[in-house]
Design a protein around this motif. Structure first.
Motif, PDB file in Angstrom:
ATOM      1  N   ALA A   4       0.838  -1.188   0.000  1.00  0.00           N
ATOM      2  CA  ALA A   4       0.000   0.000   0.000  1.00  0.00           C
ATOM      3  C   ALA A   4       0.871   1.234   0.000  1.00  0.00           C
ATOM      4  O   ALA A   4       2.083   1.172   0.259  1.00  0.00           O
ATOM      5  CB  ALA A   4      -0.940   0.003   1.212  1.00  0.00           C
ATOM      6  N   LEU A   6       0.901   5.062   1.762  1.00  0.00           N
ATOM      7  CA  LEU A   6       0.308   5.896   2.807  1.00  0.00           C
ATOM      8  C   LEU A   6       0.791   7.329   2.679  1.00  0.00           C
ATOM      9  O   LEU A   6       1.949   7.582   2.319  1.00  0.00           O
ATOM     10  CB  LEU A   6       0.681   5.364   4.191  1.00  0.00           C
ATOM     11  N   THR A  12       4.578  10.696   0.775  1.00  0.00           N
ATOM     12  CA  THR A  12       4.001   9.362   0.855  1.00  0.00           C
ATOM     13  C   THR A  12       5.099   8.330   1.090  1.00  0.00           C
ATOM     14  O   THR A  12       6.281   8.592   0.857  1.00  0.00           O
ATOM     15  CB  THR A  12       3.227   8.998  -0.425  1.00  0.00           C
ATOM     16  N   ASP A  59      -8.413   7.036   7.625  1.00  0.00           N
ATOM     17  CA  ASP A  59      -8.852   6.879   6.235  1.00  0.00           C
ATOM     18  C   ASP A  59      -8.105   7.818   5.300  1.00  0.00           C
ATOM     19  O   ASP A  59      -7.709   7.432   4.197  1.00  0.00           O
ATOM     20  CB  ASP A  59     -10.359   7.136   6.124  1.00  0.00           C
ATOM     21  N   GLU A  61      -5.208   8.879   5.360  1.00  0.00           N
ATOM     22  CA  GLU A  61      -3.793   8.556   5.161  1.00  0.00           C
ATOM     23  C   GLU A  61      -3.572   7.570   4.016  1.00  0.00           C
ATOM     24  O   GLU A  61      -2.442   7.436   3.540  1.00  0.00           O
ATOM     25  CB  GLU A  61      -3.202   7.976   6.442  1.00  0.00           C
ATOM     26  N   TRP A  62      -4.616   6.883   3.584  1.00  0.00           N
ATOM     27  CA  TRP A  62      -4.470   5.905   2.509  1.00  0.00           C
ATOM     28  C   TRP A  62      -4.500   6.627   1.168  1.00  0.00           C
ATOM     29  O   TRP A  62      -5.489   7.255   0.806  1.00  0.00           O
ATOM     30  CB  TRP A  62      -5.575   4.870   2.567  1.00  0.00           C
ATOM     31  N   VAL A  65      -3.119   3.338  -4.430  1.00  0.00           N
ATOM     32  CA  VAL A  65      -2.022   2.395  -4.203  1.00  0.00           C
ATOM     33  C   VAL A  65      -0.841   2.678  -5.127  1.00  0.00           C
ATOM     34  O   VAL A  65       0.315   2.555  -4.727  1.00  0.00           O
ATOM     35  CB  VAL A  65      -2.533   0.943  -4.310  1.00  0.00           C
ATOM     36  N   GLY A 106      -7.753   8.334  -3.222  1.00  0.00           N
ATOM     37  CA  GLY A 106      -7.455   7.299  -2.251  1.00  0.00           C
ATOM     38  C   GLY A 106      -8.674   6.422  -2.010  1.00  0.00           C
ATOM     39  O   GLY A 106      -9.812   6.780  -2.356  1.00  0.00           O
ATOM     40  N   GLY A 181      -7.374   1.307  -4.782  1.00  0.00           N
ATOM     41  CA  GLY A 181      -6.662   0.714  -3.651  1.00  0.00           C
ATOM     42  C   GLY A 181      -7.528  -0.364  -3.012  1.00  0.00           C
ATOM     43  O   GLY A 181      -8.304  -1.010  -3.714  1.00  0.00           O
ATOM     44  N   PRO A 182      -7.489  -0.542  -1.697  1.00  0.00           N
ATOM     45  CA  PRO A 182      -6.503   0.055  -0.792  1.00  0.00           C
ATOM     46  C   PRO A 182      -5.132  -0.611  -0.903  1.00  0.00           C
ATOM     47  O   PRO A 182      -4.137  -0.036  -0.497  1.00  0.00           O
ATOM     48  CB  PRO A 182      -7.118  -0.173   0.591  1.00  0.00           C
TER      49      PRO A 182
END
Length: 278
Positions: A4, A6, A12, A59, A61-62, A65, A106, A181-182
């Motif tokens: 993933a 972040l 990131t 949430d 922060e994702w 991908v 995201g 993603g995630p």
């Protein structure tokens, strides 16, 4: 492996997801950058950077991908049930169009309805194929080996713009509309056949096994590689099954406040709240 990207206060970072723990892959800004290293599998496998519990990751922060793939190749009309739903015959060759990286969101970001096109916004759950090695003029065996893994995308579509012309592109790449993603799940941990689904406000609107594809992942990579070179981090959105809102009678579209969830067994779930544009 499960990988993933972040968001952090300074940019990131790519991470490996080990069960309920995220492990940073040191000095790698995102999964796309990781895949550009021919030794990406080993580099990700041995990574032993900072660790944090997945449950503690907010949430927001994702990130997508692969945040900035050089190419996003989309495939239209690639699930048998969707083709029949739209009143078409099974294609002899894949239908291809493109999406730009600016379209990506995201996995838990809000979908903002475009102010110029808020009234016919539709969902399209898709299996995303992520490239892990340079692919040019490959047969299907070598094409399969060039796939790094799989993720989830929702090709949220502005139907009014899509059908302004015979070409679909302009309805397919509105900025910040396509959650992605995630996770990237590598090919050794994922097999086709699990259910691809989407729900709107908890109501299941799409549900189809991922092996209902007319053109499977290796076939798509092989075919596209005959046209242009696919490179590590490029993404193929492999098409959506039946159940889209535009095909319903009467049509049904996304509206402010709706919650769109997109899931694939073995990968995870996108969850995006729809908000009105400014």
């Amino acid at each position: 492996m499960r990988l993933a990207t972040l968001r952090t206060t300074s940019g990131t970072i790519a991470v490996r997801i080990d069960g309920d723990t995220a492990v940073e892959i040191s000095d790698v800004t995102d999964v796309g950058a990781l895949l550009s290293d021919p030794a990406w599998r080993e580099r990700a496998r041995v990574a032993d950077g900072a660790r944090r519990p997945v449950a503690g990751i907010a949430d927001a922060e994702w990130a997508p991908v692969v945040p900035e793939p050089a190419k996003i190749v989309c495939v239209g009309l690639n699930y048998r049930n969707h083709i029949l739903e739209m009143g078409r015959e099974l294609p002899e060759y894949p239908t291809l169009f493109a999406k730009y990286p600016e379209a990506l969101l995201g996995p838990y970001d809000p979908i903002v309805l475009p102010a110029v096109a808020p009234d016919a916004v539709d969902w399209e759950a898709e299996l995303a194929i992520v490239i892990g090695a340079t692919a040019r003029n490959l047969d299907e065996v070598d094409a399969a080996a060039a796939i790094a893994g799989y993720s989830i995308m929702n090709d949220v579509t502005m139907r009014d713009y899509q059908y302004r012309s015979p070409e679909w592109f302009q309805g397919k790449t509105f900025e910040a509309t396509a959650p992605f993603g995630p996770l990237l799940v590598t090919t050794d941990e994922f097999e086709l056949g699990g259910i691809l689904s989407s729900t709107v406000d908890g109501e299941r609107v799409q549900q189809t096994p991922t092996d209902d594809l007319v053109f499977g992942p290796a076939r798509l990579v092989s075919y596209i590689s005959q046209i242009f070179t696919l490179r590590p981090g490029d993404v193929i959105a492999s098409g959506t099954p039946g159940g889209v809102g535009h095909a319903r009678k009467p049509p049904r579209y996304l509206t402010p406040g709706a919650v769109l969830e997109t899931a694939i067994e073995g990968i995870g779930t996108l969850r995006n709240t729809v908000v009105a544009g400014g």
